[in-house]
Design a protein around this motif. Structure first.
Motif, mmCIF file in Angstrom:
data_model
loop_
_atom_site.group_PDB
_atom_site.id
_atom_site.type_symbol
_atom_site.label_atom_id
_atom_site.label_comp_id
_atom_site.label_asym_id
_atom_site.label_seq_id
_atom_site.Cartn_x
_atom_site.Cartn_y
_atom_site.Cartn_z
ATOM 1 N N HIS A 5 -33.465 -25.552 7.099
ATOM 2 C CA HIS A 5 -33.434 -27.020 7.118
ATOM 3 C C HIS A 5 -34.471 -27.558 8.098
ATOM 4 O O HIS A 5 -34.526 -27.125 9.248
ATOM 5 N N LEU A 6 -35.289 -28.477 7.635
ATOM 6 C CA LEU A 6 -36.347 -29.054 8.468
ATOM 7 C C LEU A 6 -35.966 -30.481 8.863
ATOM 8 O O LEU A 6 -35.451 -31.243 8.037
ATOM 9 N N ASP A 7 -36.229 -30.820 10.105
ATOM 10 C CA ASP A 7 -35.890 -32.155 10.603
ATOM 11 C C ASP A 7 -37.122 -33.038 10.708
ATOM 12 O O ASP A 7 -38.220 -32.555 11.008
ATOM 13 N N HIS A 8 -36.903 -34.340 10.524
ATOM 14 C CA HIS A 8 -38.019 -35.283 10.627
ATOM 15 C C HIS A 8 -38.581 -35.269 12.047
ATOM 16 O O HIS A 8 -37.834 -35.367 13.022
ATOM 17 N N ALA A 9 -39.927 -35.141 12.145
ATOM 18 C CA ALA A 9 -40.542 -35.012 13.470
ATOM 19 C C ALA A 9 -41.646 -36.035 13.702
ATOM 20 O O ALA A 9 -42.002 -36.303 14.847
ATOM 21 N N ASP A 10 -42.191 -36.609 12.631
ATOM 22 C CA ASP A 10 -43.355 -37.478 12.833
ATOM 23 C C ASP A 10 -43.649 -38.246 11.553
ATOM 24 O O ASP A 10 -43.229 -37.844 10.464
ATOM 25 N N THR A 11 -44.346 -39.367 11.687
ATOM 26 C CA THR A 11 -44.884 -40.089 10.540
ATOM 27 C C THR A 11 -46.363 -40.334 10.782
ATOM 28 O O THR A 11 -46.730 -40.900 11.818
ATOM 29 N N LEU A 12 -47.189 -39.874 9.862
ATOM 30 C CA LEU A 12 -48.636 -40.051 10.008
ATOM 31 C C LEU A 12 -49.123 -41.100 9.019
ATOM 32 O O LEU A 12 -48.753 -41.082 7.855
ATOM 33 N N GLN A 13 -49.931 -42.019 9.522
ATOM 34 C CA GLN A 13 -50.587 -43.003 8.652
ATOM 35 C C GLN A 13 -52.016 -42.533 8.456
ATOM 36 O O GLN A 13 -52.778 -42.473 9.412
ATOM 37 N N LEU A 14 -52.358 -42.160 7.235
ATOM 38 C CA LEU A 14 -53.678 -41.587 6.975
ATOM 39 C C LEU A 14 -54.479 -42.509 6.069
ATOM 40 O O LEU A 14 -54.265 -42.534 4.854
ATOM 41 N N PRO A 15 -55.387 -43.303 6.634
ATOM 42 C CA PRO A 15 -56.155 -44.228 5.811
ATOM 43 C C PRO A 15 -57.129 -43.503 4.902
ATOM 44 O O PRO A 15 -57.712 -42.479 5.290
ATOM 45 N N VAL A 16 -57.269 -44.027 3.682
ATOM 46 C CA VAL A 16 -58.294 -43.517 2.771
ATOM 47 C C VAL A 16 -59.603 -44.182 3.163
ATOM 48 O O VAL A 16 -59.775 -45.390 2.977
ATOM 49 N N THR A 17 -60.512 -43.404 3.729
ATOM 50 C CA THR A 17 -61.768 -43.985 4.224
ATOM 51 C C THR A 17 -62.923 -43.791 3.261
ATOM 52 O O THR A 17 -63.981 -44.380 3.448
ATOM 53 N N THR A 74 -40.070 -30.491 10.414
ATOM 54 C CA THR A 74 -40.376 -29.144 10.926
ATOM 55 C C THR A 74 -39.111 -28.399 11.324
ATOM 56 O O THR A 74 -38.039 -28.985 11.477
ATOM 57 N N ASN A 75 -39.290 -27.104 11.535
ATOM 58 C CA ASN A 75 -38.178 -26.235 11.923
ATOM 59 C C ASN A 75 -38.227 -25.862 13.405
ATOM 60 O O ASN A 75 -37.441 -25.059 13.862
ATOM 61 N N GLY A 76 -39.195 -26.404 14.144
ATOM 62 C CA GLY A 76 -39.320 -25.931 15.525
ATOM 63 C C GLY A 76 -39.943 -26.974 16.425
ATOM 64 O O GLY A 76 -39.888 -28.172 16.149
ATOM 65 N N ASP A 77 -40.536 -26.491 17.471
ATOM 66 C CA ASP A 77 -41.086 -27.350 18.505
ATOM 67 C C ASP A 77 -42.386 -27.988 18.005
ATOM 68 O O ASP A 77 -43.389 -27.298 17.852
ATOM 69 N N TYR A 78 -42.346 -29.274 17.754
ATOM 70 C CA TYR A 78 -43.505 -29.990 17.211
ATOM 71 C C TYR A 78 -44.343 -30.538 18.357
ATOM 72 O O TYR A 78 -43.900 -31.379 19.113
ATOM 73 N N LYS A 79 -45.581 -30.038 18.473
ATOM 74 C CA LYS A 79 -46.440 -30.386 19.609
ATOM 75 C C LYS A 79 -47.606 -31.266 19.160
ATOM 76 O O LYS A 79 -47.929 -31.305 17.961
ATOM 77 N N PRO A 80 -48.254 -31.939 20.093
ATOM 78 C CA PRO A 80 -49.398 -32.785 19.726
ATOM 79 C C PRO A 80 -50.484 -32.041 18.937
ATOM 80 O O PRO A 80 -51.099 -32.621 18.045
ATOM 81 N N HIS A 81 -50.689 -30.756 19.248
ATOM 82 C CA HIS A 81 -51.740 -30.053 18.495
ATOM 83 C C HIS A 81 -51.325 -29.823 17.048
ATOM 84 O O HIS A 81 -52.162 -29.740 16.146
ATOM 85 N N HIS A 160 -41.219 -12.892 0.286
ATOM 86 C CA HIS A 160 -41.922 -12.832 1.577
ATOM 87 C C HIS A 160 -42.174 -14.197 2.206
ATOM 88 O O HIS A 160 -42.650 -14.269 3.330
ATOM 89 N N GLY A 161 -41.896 -15.272 1.462
ATOM 90 C CA GLY A 161 -42.100 -16.614 2.010
ATOM 91 C C GLY A 161 -40.786 -17.193 2.507
ATOM 92 O O GLY A 161 -39.883 -16.468 2.934
ATOM 93 N N GLN A 162 -40.683 -18.505 2.456
ATOM 94 C CA GLN A 162 -39.489 -19.172 2.954
ATOM 95 C C GLN A 162 -38.993 -20.184 1.928
ATOM 96 O O GLN A 162 -39.747 -20.636 1.064
ATOM 97 N N LEU A 163 -37.713 -20.526 2.044
ATOM 98 C CA LEU A 163 -37.134 -21.590 1.235
ATOM 99 C C LEU A 163 -36.671 -22.665 2.213
ATOM 100 O O LEU A 163 -35.923 -22.371 3.141
ATOM 101 N N VAL A 164 -37.140 -23.897 2.015
ATOM 102 C CA VAL A 164 -36.835 -24.955 2.979
ATOM 103 C C VAL A 164 -36.213 -26.157 2.280
ATOM 104 O O VAL A 164 -36.397 -26.356 1.071
ATOM 105 N N HIS A 165 -35.495 -26.948 3.069
ATOM 106 C CA HIS A 165 -34.896 -28.174 2.553
ATOM 107 C C HIS A 165 -35.161 -29.308 3.536
ATOM 108 O O HIS A 165 -34.951 -29.153 4.735
ATOM 109 N N PHE A 166 -35.687 -30.410 3.030
ATOM 110 C CA PHE A 166 -35.943 -31.586 3.881
ATOM 111 C C PHE A 166 -36.007 -32.810 2.991
ATOM 112 O O PHE A 166 -36.370 -32.718 1.816
ATOM 113 N N ASP A 167 -35.646 -33.958 3.539
ATOM 114 C CA ASP A 167 -35.756 -35.227 2.816
ATOM 115 C C ASP A 167 -35.149 -35.140 1.411
ATOM 116 O O ASP A 167 -35.654 -35.754 0.474
#
Length: 325
Positions: A5-17, A74-81, A160-167
């Motif tokens: 299970h992934l938790d909401h961590a951020d919202t990005l606004q990405l302009p089409v330039t 995300t499933n973990g520690d969400y950092k600025p990078h 070998h991959g993962q199964l995730v659930h979010f939103d």
DNA sequence: AGCCAGGTAATCC
DNA sequence: GGATTACATGGC
């Protein structure tokens, strides 16, 4: 296989330039793409997973006022990078900063391109995969049917991959090169049913651990890619046109060769060199974009993996969660 | 049964 | 260089 299970961590606004129109639907969702479980699309919303190093992210994508709105889970520690990586990754994956004018000028001169251009004005190449992931996809496409490609993809991601659930959506997520490195060639052959590809896929991690996707930007990429065993001219061109986003590159295979033969020569098939020459003559510097428009137009009215009705997301989730058992 | 799939590498001349 | 062939697997 566990459901992560992934938790909401951020919202990005990405302009089409980039200039000109922007076709959000056909940029996020390609009618010709086979089902992987890595992404899901309804007419107004898309969901996609991205691996960012050890972090697994689930992204909901919507579009409003010439801006892509990306909700990151995300499933973990969400950092600025991670945020900076995802901004760049999403911007590149969907060509948000790319101009279309140069291609459009060429395309308008070609009668065969009239309908594709009308249907897809502003569509960009889409490649949420990084170089490693798109190389795996292209390897699984080599010399086989889409039916078997789909089976092999499902086996690899399930095992070998993962199964995730979010939103509210369940999706598959990629394994990293380091995670694939732990899988033996014998397992790839016997359990994942990869056949002769097992040995070559087993050698992929070493290259991609050494060459990170962000570092694969220099010239001669097509030659560098072909140092990988199992990567020839076709797979290298797919990597170059998709993950490196070279608008002049396209991987020619028996599938798009026949599509392009019809569009260019009104013939059921044609010589590969004749097709390549004609594409480069008609669309100098943009033959890859032109091939994309021709191929997607072929599937517009009969998509390989159709858009989801929002009411059927429950069934989608159940299907994925059952294949993982 | 055999042929062919959204190719590639090895081996021939 | 270009031409030829084996390579796994599964659907038709």
């Amino acid at each position: 296989m566990t459901l992560l299970h992934l938790d909401h961590a951020d919202t990005l606004q990405l302009p089409v330039t980039g200039d000109g129109p922007f076709d959000i639907l056909h940029t996020l969702w390609k009618p010709s793409h086979y089902a992987t479980g890595l992404e899901a699309h309804t007419p107004g919303t898309s969901w996609r997973t991205f691996r960012v190093g050890d972090l697994t992210t689930g992204v909901r994508l919507r579009y409003e006022d010439r801006t892509v709105i990306a909700d990151i889970h995300t499933n973990g520690d969400y950092k600025p990078h991670h945020r900076e990586h995802l901004k760049k990754r999403l911007n590149a994956s969907y060509g948000l900063a790319e101009d279309t004018a140069a291609f459009t000028v060429l395309a308008e001169q070609v009668p065969a391109m009239r309908e594709p251009l009308a249907a897809f004005a502003g569509m960009r190449q889409s490649c949420p995969e990084d170089h490693f992931e798109i190389a795996v996809i292209a390897l699984l496409l080599q010399n086989t049917t889409i039916s078997r490609t789909t089976t092999m993809t499902r086996n690899l991601l399930t095992h070998h991959g993962q199964l995730v659930h979010f939103d509210g959506i369940t999706l598959r997520a990629w394994f990293s090169p380091a995670e694939l490195a732990k899988v033996s060639a014998d397992t790839l052959k016997e359990r994942d049913r990869l056949g002769y590809r097992a040995k070559t896929l087993a050698e992929f991690p070493a290259f991609f651990i050494q060459h990170r996707s962000e570092d694969l930007r220099h010239e001669n990429l097509v030659e560098v890619f072909q140092e990988i065993k199992g990567v020839g001219p076709y797979t290298a061109a797919v990597m170059n046109s998709h993950a490196s986003r070279d608008p002049s590159a396209f991987g020619l295979d028996v599938w798009n060769r026949k599509i392009l033969a019809r569009r260019l020569f009104d013939a059921p098939d044609a010589d590969a060199t004749a097709i390549t020459r004609r594409m480069n003559d008609l669309f100098p510097g943009h033959a890859g974009t032109a091939a994309l428009y021709f191929v997607e137009h072929e599937y517009l009215n009969a998509p390989v993996a159709p858009l989801l009705d929002p009411d059927s997301i429950g069934a989608w989730n159940s299907a994925l969660e059952n294949t993982a058992a």
